[in-house]
Design a protein around this motif. Structure first.
Motif, PDB file in Angstrom:
ATOM      1  N   ALA A  19    -129.018 -66.070  -8.142  1.00 28.82           N
ATOM      2  CA  ALA A  19    -128.147 -66.933  -7.975  1.00 28.82           C
ATOM      3  C   ALA A  19    -126.765 -66.811  -8.724  1.00 28.82           C
ATOM      4  N   GLY A  20    -125.848 -67.081  -7.929  1.00 28.00           N
ATOM      5  CA  GLY A  20    -124.358 -67.158  -8.230  1.00 28.00           C
ATOM      6  C   GLY A  20    -123.854 -65.754  -8.519  1.00 28.00           C
ATOM      7  N   TYR A  21    -124.392 -64.879  -7.970  1.00 29.11           N
ATOM      8  CA  TYR A  21    -123.892 -63.240  -8.389  1.00 29.11           C
ATOM      9  C   TYR A  21    -122.348 -63.393  -8.060  1.00 29.11           C
ATOM     10  N   GLU A  22    -121.690 -63.761  -7.016  1.00 29.64           N
ATOM     11  CA  GLU A  22    -120.427 -63.476  -6.794  1.00 29.64           C
ATOM     12  C   GLU A  22    -119.588 -64.149  -7.599  1.00 29.64           C
ATOM     13  N   ALA A  23    -119.788 -65.393  -7.998  1.00 26.64           N
ATOM     14  CA  ALA A  23    -119.328 -66.361  -8.564  1.00 26.64           C
ATOM     15  C   ALA A  23    -118.957 -65.680  -9.934  1.00 26.64           C
ATOM     16  N   GLU A  24    -120.108 -65.260 -10.438  1.00 21.41           N
ATOM     17  CA  GLU A  24    -120.130 -64.703 -11.896  1.00 21.41           C
ATOM     18  C   GLU A  24    -119.432 -63.461 -11.757  1.00 21.41           C
ATOM     19  N   ARG A  25    -119.376 -62.748 -10.760  1.00 21.68           N
ATOM     20  CA  ARG A  25    -118.450 -61.255 -10.697  1.00 21.68           C
ATOM     21  C   ARG A  25    -117.020 -61.833 -10.633  1.00 21.68           C
TER      22      ARG A  25
END
Length: 315
Positions: free
Chosen positions: A303-309
């Protein structure tokens, strides 16, 4: 090999193959880090698969009769299988194991597995220890680039070790949440039954653990949070090698495993952690077997991979 397997092995133009088999999917109830895995039908379908996948090492059993036809029973004691998984297979599908006969003095052979429609499930090498040739995964790892801009694996470091933990495969004992079945359950449906697996009438005088179940023995106590993997996220086996150094591995014998992160890699869809697991007799110092496993964790399931990246690596 007569006496150990009744499998009919055929050979055409230097390529050996066994009969088409339908391995069973036994991990529908697997719990991985508190959530369902790629072997759960609903989870797998959300990721675009037709259903829960068969775990890769299940296919190793089909190669045992082929290897024994080349190197004899000793392959079950000091053999190696090293593969890259290329496509999933599913319960009810026919799959066929293939082996290209090695030269007279060669101790390594090429293997692959196909579905009846020609789709390749896996490809790699089998060999006898000691062998000077690079295994399929040794060759594959040599060409990999270290993972950059990790998110799920950002807290994982190459060289991280997990201290020894006791493992044992008793015939009727279920192998935990990761493997909710027993050796006895497996032997009722294994594709290539053998007296070496079910009784003591074999060259070693004790029941041995099938190659596919060595993977279970060495993996069933795994907890990826011990090395810093973030989650929840769904992973799958992408590459695997089991090497018998002083086997066979025996049923109902106390062993210990210790683990080390040896590489991190990635692809557009995954972050991968490569772990080498060593198997010792309890209290021993000489390894009985080792396993190299690449668990590829799917970015889309975190969940939220792109936002964290973006937050971590904004440039």
């Amino acid at each position: 090999m007569p006496g150990l397997f009744d499998t009919v092995v055929t050979e055409v133009d230097g390529v050996l193959c066994g009969p088409a088999r339908q391995p069973r999917q036994m991990l529908s109830d697997q719990s991985y880090a508190g959530h369902a895995s790629i072997h759960d039908d609903a989870t797998a379908r959300k990721l675009g698969f037709q259903g829960g996948t068969i775990e890769g090492p299940t296919h190793f059993s089909q190669f045992a009769p082929l290897c024994c036809s080349i190197w004899g029973e000793q392959w079950l004691a000091t053999g190696c299988i090293s593969v890259h998984y290329r496509a999933p297979s599913f319960d009810g599908e026919d799959v066929i194991a293939w082996l290209r006969r090695p030269g007279i003095d060669e101790r390594q052979a090429q293997i692959w597995m196909t579905k009846t429609d020609g789709v390749e499930v896996l490809r790699g090498t089998v060999s006898m220890e000691p062998s000077a040739a690079q295994t399929a995964l040794e060759e594959r790892m040599a060409g990999l680039v270290l993972l950059q801009d990790a998110v799920i694996l950002r807290d994982v470091s190459v060289g991280t070790k997990v201290p020894r933990v006791a493992v044992r495969m008793a015939p009727g004992a279920r192998m935990g949440l990761l493997y909710p079945f027993s050796l006895a359950d497996k032997l009722r449906v294994i594709t290539e039954p053998s007296p070496a697996y079910s009784d003591d009438h074999n060259p070693w005088g004790r029941r041995i653990v099938p190659m596919e179940m060595i993977s279970v023995l060495m993996q069933h106590t795994w907890d990826d949070t011990l090395i810093g993997v973030r989650g929840p996220a769904v992973g799958l086996f992408a590459d695997q090698e089991i090497r018998l150094l002083g086997g066979p591995v025996f049923v109902d014998v106390p062993y210990e495993v210790e683990r080390e992160v040896v590489f991190l890699s990635g692809s557009p869809r995954t972050e991968s952690v490569w772990v080498r697991t060593m198997l010792y007799e309890a209290g021993g110092t000489k390894p009985v077997a080792q396993m190299l496993l690449n668990c590829a964790i799917m970015k889309e399931t975190y969940a939220g991979y792109e936002a964290e990246r973006e937050a971590l690596y904004r440039r």
